[in-house]
Design a protein around this motif. Structure first.
Motif, PDB file in Angstrom:
ATOM      1  N   CYS A 419       0.833  -1.210   0.000  1.00 13.58           N
ATOM      2  CA  CYS A 419       0.000   0.000   0.000  1.00 13.58           C
ATOM      3  C   CYS A 419       0.867   1.259   0.000  1.00 13.58           C
ATOM      4  O   CYS A 419       0.507   2.271  -0.605  1.00 13.58           O
ATOM      5  N   ALA A 420       2.033   1.240   0.681  1.00 14.05           N
ATOM      6  CA  ALA A 420       2.919   2.403   0.659  1.00 14.05           C
ATOM      7  C   ALA A 420       3.430   2.657  -0.747  1.00 14.05           C
ATOM      8  O   ALA A 420       3.446   3.799  -1.223  1.00 14.05           O
ATOM      9  N   ASP A 421       3.848   1.588  -1.417  1.00 15.08           N
ATOM     10  CA  ASP A 421       4.339   1.730  -2.783  1.00 15.08           C
ATOM     11  C   ASP A 421       3.233   2.210  -3.713  1.00 15.08           C
ATOM     12  O   ASP A 421       3.465   3.060  -4.580  1.00 15.08           O
ATOM     13  N   ALA A 422       2.023   1.681  -3.540  1.00 12.04           N
ATOM     14  CA  ALA A 422       0.901   2.081  -4.397  1.00 12.04           C
ATOM     15  C   ALA A 422       0.534   3.546  -4.185  1.00 12.04           C
ATOM     16  O   ALA A 422       0.228   4.274  -5.143  1.00 12.04           O
ATOM     17  N   PHE A 423       0.571   3.994  -2.914  1.00 11.78           N
ATOM     18  CA  PHE A 423       0.236   5.401  -2.643  1.00 11.78           C
ATOM     19  C   PHE A 423       1.266   6.336  -3.256  1.00 11.78           C
ATOM     20  O   PHE A 423       0.909   7.361  -3.859  1.00 11.78           O
ATOM     21  N   LEU A 424       2.536   6.015  -3.125  1.00 13.26           N
ATOM     22  CA  LEU A 424       3.574   6.858  -3.727  1.00 13.26           C
ATOM     23  C   LEU A 424       3.478   6.840  -5.243  1.00 13.26           C
ATOM     24  O   LEU A 424       3.728   7.853  -5.901  1.00 13.26           O
ATOM     25  N   THR A 425       3.117   5.694  -5.795  1.00 16.88           N
ATOM     26  CA  THR A 425       2.905   5.618  -7.249  1.00 16.88           C
ATOM     27  C   THR A 425       1.766   6.540  -7.671  1.00 16.88           C
ATOM     28  O   THR A 425       1.832   7.194  -8.719  1.00 16.88           O
ATOM     29  N   LEU A 426       0.731   6.594  -6.840  1.00 16.86           N
ATOM     30  CA  LEU A 426      -0.387   7.504  -7.115  1.00 16.86           C
ATOM     31  C   LEU A 426       0.092   8.950  -7.144  1.00 16.86           C
ATOM     32  O   LEU A 426      -0.266   9.724  -8.057  1.00 16.86           O
ATOM     33  N   LEU A 427       0.930   9.343  -6.171  1.00 18.24           N
ATOM     34  CA  LEU A 427       1.453  10.717  -6.141  1.00 18.24           C
ATOM     35  C   LEU A 427       2.363  10.985  -7.337  1.00 18.24           C
ATOM     36  O   LEU A 427       2.323  12.077  -7.928  1.00 18.24           O
ATOM     37  N   ILE A 428       3.180   9.990  -7.710  1.00 17.36           N
ATOM     38  CA  ILE A 428       4.074  10.159  -8.870  1.00 17.36           C
ATOM     39  C   ILE A 428       3.254  10.355 -10.136  1.00 17.36           C
ATOM     40  O   ILE A 428       3.580  11.189 -10.993  1.00 17.36           O
ATOM     41  N   THR A 429       2.181   9.582 -10.256  1.00 11.58           N
ATOM     42  CA  THR A 429       1.323   9.693 -11.442  1.00 11.58           C
ATOM     43  C   THR A 429       0.734  11.087 -11.554  1.00 11.58           C
ATOM     44  O   THR A 429       0.676  11.664 -12.650  1.00 11.58           O
ATOM     45  N   ILE A 430       0.306  11.648 -10.432  1.00 10.94           N
ATOM     46  CA  ILE A 430      -0.236  13.008 -10.445  1.00 10.94           C
ATOM     47  C   ILE A 430       0.853  14.002 -10.841  1.00 10.94           C
ATOM     48  O   ILE A 430       0.618  14.913 -11.649  1.00 10.94           O
ATOM     49  N   SER A 431       2.064  13.824 -10.298  1.00  2.07           N
ATOM     50  CA  SER A 431       3.178  14.718 -10.657  1.00  2.07           C
ATOM     51  C   SER A 431       3.492  14.645 -12.143  1.00  2.07           C
ATOM     52  O   SER A 431       3.734  15.665 -12.791  1.00  2.07           O
ATOM     53  N   ASP A 432       3.490  13.437 -12.688  1.00  2.00           N
ATOM     54  CA  ASP A 432       3.764  13.276 -14.123  1.00  2.00           C
ATOM     55  C   ASP A 432       2.726  13.984 -14.973  1.00  2.00           C
ATOM     56  O   ASP A 432       3.032  14.456 -16.070  1.00  2.00           O
ATOM     57  N   ARG A 433       1.496  14.057 -14.451  1.00  2.00           N
ATOM     58  CA  ARG A 433       0.441  14.677 -15.251  1.00  2.00           C
ATOM     59  C   ARG A 433       0.546  16.197 -15.257  1.00  2.00           C
ATOM     60  O   ARG A 433       0.188  16.834 -16.244  1.00  2.00           O
ATOM     61  N   TYR A 434       1.008  16.788 -14.154  1.00  2.00           N
ATOM     62  CA  TYR A 434       0.984  18.251 -14.116  1.00  2.00           C
ATOM     63  C   TYR A 434       2.351  18.905 -14.288  1.00  2.00           C
ATOM     64  O   TYR A 434       2.447  20.129 -14.338  1.00  2.00           O
TER      65      TYR A 434
END
Length: 731
Positions: A419-434
């Motif tokens: 879950c920690a890895d998945a949450f950080l992946t979620l934040l990275i995905t948002i960063s990649d988008r903006y």
């Protein structure tokens, strides 16, 4: 009457309203008499000095009169000279009028000659056009273009308009003629290279390529000046797209026709749920054609002095404009459907990323991002990001494998959960988008969303702790601890990257501007040195929760160990056999359960906690055990020689080795119990002497204790420990 009133007023001032003050009349009379005498005296003096003063005044007046007469004579002479000069100037003015008229006629004649020159040039262009002399035609047109550049600052607006209209007229005719041949050559070259043409690529004949390059050169020279180009803009969003060169516009025309055919109207390829189709088509066309363009057109451009033009970028910009037009039209339809909008935004961002990173489309050139940052679309976009991110967090935490460890050589010590890895992946995905958004304000809004998600994540983990409250080591607490620690560590690393440091700078700038505006102060350009990162506040909250949980786990483990220590604490330390009377020392039987519990708990802590967290936990546990053994075993019992030796054996050969499995020199974390063993085991004579010295020389207690190897314990505690020795008590 005025004199009378003044006299009355003077008398009233001197006498006042007191009628009995008539004696003051004598004083007033004396004053008036004195004034009278002074006036007579001054008149007498004036009568004797007046003749000489009058004489001087008359002489001065005669002198001034002479000067005035001289000046009048000079003025008269000057006036005569001015009149003569004016007579001459009148003749000059008449001559100047004649000269001006001649100049005006000369300019008019030159104007007529210039118009005739333009007409003659037009006749020559027409002749070249009729006889097919393309080179002469282009040369004449280039001359006309040069004339247009020279007339840019001219105030003869009608002449400038005439030249521009002439240029437009011949530009359209020449363009029509050359474009037809150019398009025919493109068909011969199998342009565009898509569909069946992509599989029929062959080396063209040299004469065809020679003619093609000649036409490309002509078309570049045929380009109208930028000030004369009136771009046809179908949307305000397309104003950022600079017009492309004429040869590139003609190259893109067949691709544009194909794009409109496939992605407008009721075609099966025009689907709102498949925006990736038109984005992929644009990318494919770019990849299939840019190499040919760079090889065959860029050298021509460089050879004719147009090195400032990057033909590859122009070709890409023309195709990107198609994607922007289509994206804008799609957004107006799908903006009310979150699913379709989310998919369209993802594909637009993927298209932008592919353009910038793979195809090296310059950052200065417009693409799809600015379409997404329109106010009404951007608000929907960021709200949609928040909605889907929240749903994703729910899915991550409710997963059956949420707390399973990820395996890998780089993350074993961190005990990273899924879950920690998945949450950080979620934040990275948002960063990649903006991260490609050009405006700092837009990026900061996404950053605030990320910070909000981090705080929401922390609250959710805290809620899970309350729902699963049992034995800390067997509950979710260790996994949540590992998750908190890993997320906090990664956020600290992210905070020092260029992307987030820039956002931190912009955030501080905006805050300084806002504060200055609220206070009515001038906004300073220098906001001071930037310290910290954007994640500092979030990391502090995560680490605070982490510290609380570490303390809770350590306290729980310490409590379990203490519960097993009752027999050990109440053992007969005062009646144990010394080492000389037994074959060999072994662990005190009453302490076996306590040491076994400690070994088991340390092993569990090591297995379930990330290494940095385990280091915190065992240090906290060691501090508690050190204090507990000192207070509950040493200070409350009495020790004979055998008891002191047994305690030292338990500590040195059992307690310390349990910790030495995980750390080096564990004795440094047990200062109280270690030094207590030293004091309990020194020779009786040394102990008696030490006790007396500590009583008699308290100022040098540190040096005295240091001589026997005691450095951390105070003299007061040392005396208490010595007092527990039975061999000293009975003396």
């Amino acid at each position: 009457m005025d004199i009378k009133q003044k006299i009355i007023h003077k008398f009233n001032e001197q006498l006042g309203s007191n009628l009995k003050n008539l004696e003051g009349m004598y004083n007033f009379q004396d004053c008036l008499k004195t004034e009278k005498d002074e006036i007579e005296k001054s008149l007498s003096m004036a009568s004797t000095t007046t003749p000489s003063k009058v004489k001087m005044v008359i002489e001065n007046a005669e002198y001034v009169n002479c000067e005035v007469e001289q000046l009048q004579g000079i003025c008269l002479a000057l006036s005569n000279r001015i009149e003569k000069t004016f007579d001459k100037n009148d003749k000059n003015l008449e001559l100047q009028d004649v000269i001006n008229k001649i100049g005006q006629l000369d300019k008019s004649l030159f104007y007529i000659y210039f118009v005739r020159y333009i007409e003659n040039m037009s006749d020559e262009i027409e002749t070249s056009l009729l006889f097919g002399d393309d080179r002469s035609m282009i040369t004449l047109y280039m001359s006309l273009t040069n004339i247009s550049y020279q007339l840019q600052t001219s105030v003869c607006h009608h002449l400038v308009n005439y030249v521009h209209e002439t240029m437009h007229f011949w530009h359209n005719l020449i363009k029509e003629r050359l474009s037809k041949e150019y398009n025919d050559l493109l068909k011969t070259l199998k342009w565009p290279f898509c569909g069946t043409n992509a599989t029929l690529l062959s080396t063209p004949l040299p004469e065809i390529m020679t003619r093609f390059k000649t036409l490309v050169e002509y078309l570049f020279h045929l380009q109208l000046p930028e000030k004369m180009i009136k771009p046809v803009v179908t949307s305000a969003l397309l104003t950022d797209f600079a017009p492309v060169s004429l040869p590139i516009a003609l190259l893109v025309r067949p691709l544009r026709q194909r794009f409109i055919y496939h992605f407008t109207g009721a075609k099966l390829t025009n689907r709102q749920d498949k925006p990736e189709w038109f984005f992929t088509q644009i990318l494919t066309w770019i990849k299939d054609h840019v190499q040919w363009i760079q090889k065959n057109i860029q050298p021509i451009v460089n050879s004719i002095g147009f090195e400032h033009l990057d033909i590859k970028v122009e070709f890409m910009r023309a195709l990107v404009e198609l994607a922007v037009e289509k994206l804008y039209s799609e957004l107006s339809i799908v903006q009310y459907d979150d699913t379709l909008l989310a998919h369209l935004v993802d594909e637009a961002l993927g298209f932008e990323r592919e353009l910038r990173e793979t195809l090296l489309y310059p950052q200065t050139q417009p693409a799809t991002i600015f379409v997404l940052t329109q106010a009404h679309i951007f608000v929907k976009w960021i709200n949609m990001e928040k909605k889907y991110a929240t749903e994703k967090m729910d899915a991550i935490l409710s997963s059956n494998t949420a707390w399973e460890r990820l395996m890998g050589p780089d993350i074993d010590d961190m005990k990273v959960t899924e879950c920690a890895d998945a949450f950080l992946t979620l934040l990275i995905t948002i960063s990649d988008r903006y991260k490609y958004l050009p405006q700092p304000g837009h990026r900061l809004q996404f950053l605030e969303l990320q910070l909000e998600l981090v705080d929401d994540w922390r609250v959710r983990l805290l809620q899970l702790l309350h729902e699963n409250y049992e034995d800390p080591l067997t509950s979710l607490m260790p996994y949540i601890l590992n998750t908190l620690h890993y997320v906090a560590s990664v956020l600290e690393e992210w905070g020092t990257t260029v992307h987030f440091l820039q956002l931190h700078f912009f955030k501080k700038q905006f805050k300084a501007i806002e504060n200055a505006t609220d206070k009515g102060n001038d906004v300073s350009e220098n906001i001071g040195e930037i310290e910290g990162t954007v994640f500092d506040e979030a990391v502090v909250l995560l680490q605070r929760l982490e510290k609380e949980l570490i303390n809770e786990i350590s306290d729980s483990v310490a409590l379990d160990i203490k519960a097993k220590s009752r027999a050990y604490r109440t053992d007969k330390w005062f009646a144990m056999q010394p080492s000389k009377e037994v074959s060999s020392l072994s662990v005190t039987p009453s302490g076996c359960s306590m040491f076994q519990e400690l070994a088991m708990r340390l092993h569990m802590l090591h297995n379930v906690l990330a290494l940095p967290l385990f280091n915190q936990a065992w240090k906290s546990l060691a501090a508690q055990l050190d204090q507990f053994l000192f207070e509950e075993v040493v200070l409350v019992n009495h020790f004979n020689r055998g008891g002191a030796e047994q305690l030292q054996y338990d500590i040195l050969r059992n307690l310390f080795p349990l910790f030495s499995l995980y750390i080096n020199k564990p004795e440094s974390y047990f200062p109280l119990i270690k030094e207590a063993c030293i004091l309990l085991n020194v020779l009786m004579g040394s102990a008696i002497l030490l006790k007396e010295m500590l009583h008699n020389n308290q100022s040098a207690s540190e040096e005295i204790l240091a001589d026997v190897g005691v450095h951390k314990m105070s003299a007061k505690l040392a005396l208490k420990v010595i007092a527990t020795r039975t061999d000293i008590i009975h003396i």
